[in-house]
Design a protein around this motif. Structure first.
Motif, short mmCIF file in Angstrom:
data_model
loop_
_atom_site.label_atom_id
_atom_site.label_comp_id
_atom_site.label_asym_id
_atom_site.label_seq_id
_atom_site.Cartn_x
_atom_site.Cartn_y
_atom_site.Cartn_z
N ALA A 4 -2.52 2.69 7.49
CA ALA A 4 -1.17 2.26 7.11
C ALA A 4 -0.38 1.84 8.34
CB ALA A 4 -0.44 3.39 6.38
N LYS A 22 4.08 0.48 5.26
CA LYS A 22 3.41 1.79 5.31
C LYS A 22 3.54 2.51 3.97
CE LYS A 22 4.36 2.63 10.17
NZ LYS A 22 5.07 3.51 11.10
N PHE A 25 1.37 0.75 1.42
CA PHE A 25 -0.03 1.00 1.73
C PHE A 25 -0.44 2.39 1.26
CE2 PHE A 25 -3.70 2.32 4.03
CZ PHE A 25 -4.47 1.16 4.21
N ARG A 26 0.37 3.40 1.58
CA ARG A 26 0.05 4.77 1.19
C ARG A 26 -0.02 4.92 -0.33
NH1 ARG A 26 4.31 6.64 4.65
NH2 ARG A 26 3.61 6.23 6.75
N TYR A 29 -3.20 3.29 -1.45
CA TYR A 29 -4.33 4.12 -1.05
C TYR A 29 -4.44 5.36 -1.94
CZ TYR A 29 -7.94 5.97 1.97
OH TYR A 29 -9.13 6.43 2.45
#
Length: 131
Positions: A4, A22, A25-26, A29
């Motif tokens: 991230a 970030k 992305f997290r 994910y």
């Protein structure tokens, strides 16, 4: 977390944008992890999640190819042993001082926003939808 941070570093143009990248992305994910490991979903997965993940991957790969090209051009005519290792390239993305020193000649001509260079990641175009 490391993925991230690196994705945000190479694609985000400001601290605010990097924070948003970030966070997205997290979240993506987390969806991926629950899907792969059979977890339960708190919210519905939609096609936009897949599209967003693909776009992030495309931008990051395009950025890395641009960096690789810079490195290869700078090392033209030199032995293969002078090429940086994977760890050295990742250290550059992480802006570690030792990596910045090693790659100073290569990144000197780049904008002060390095590693975020808009033309290295924003030139990615979406594939045309098939009719």
């Amino acid at each position: 977390k490391r993925l991230a941070n690196r994705t945000a570093a190479v694609t985000g143009q400001s601290e605010t944008e990097r924070g948003q990248i970030k966070k997205r992305f997290r979240k993506l994910y987390d969806f991926r992890s629950r899907l792969v490991h059979g977890g339960k979903f708190k919210e519905q997965i939609w096609g936009g999640h897949l599209r967003e993940a693909r776009d992030m991957a495309r931008q990051s790969i395009f950025w890395f190819i641009s960096l690789a090209n810079k490195v290869l051009v700078a090392n033209r005519g030199k032995s293969l042993s002078s090429l940086p290792t994977r760890d050295e390239l990742l250290a550059l993305i992480d802006l570690r001082p030792d990596a910045i020193t090693r790659f100073a000649k290569i990144i000197r001509s780049e904008p002060s926003t390095f590693p975020a260079i808009p033309s290295w990641s924003s030139s990615v175009t979406r594939p045309e939808k098939q009719k």
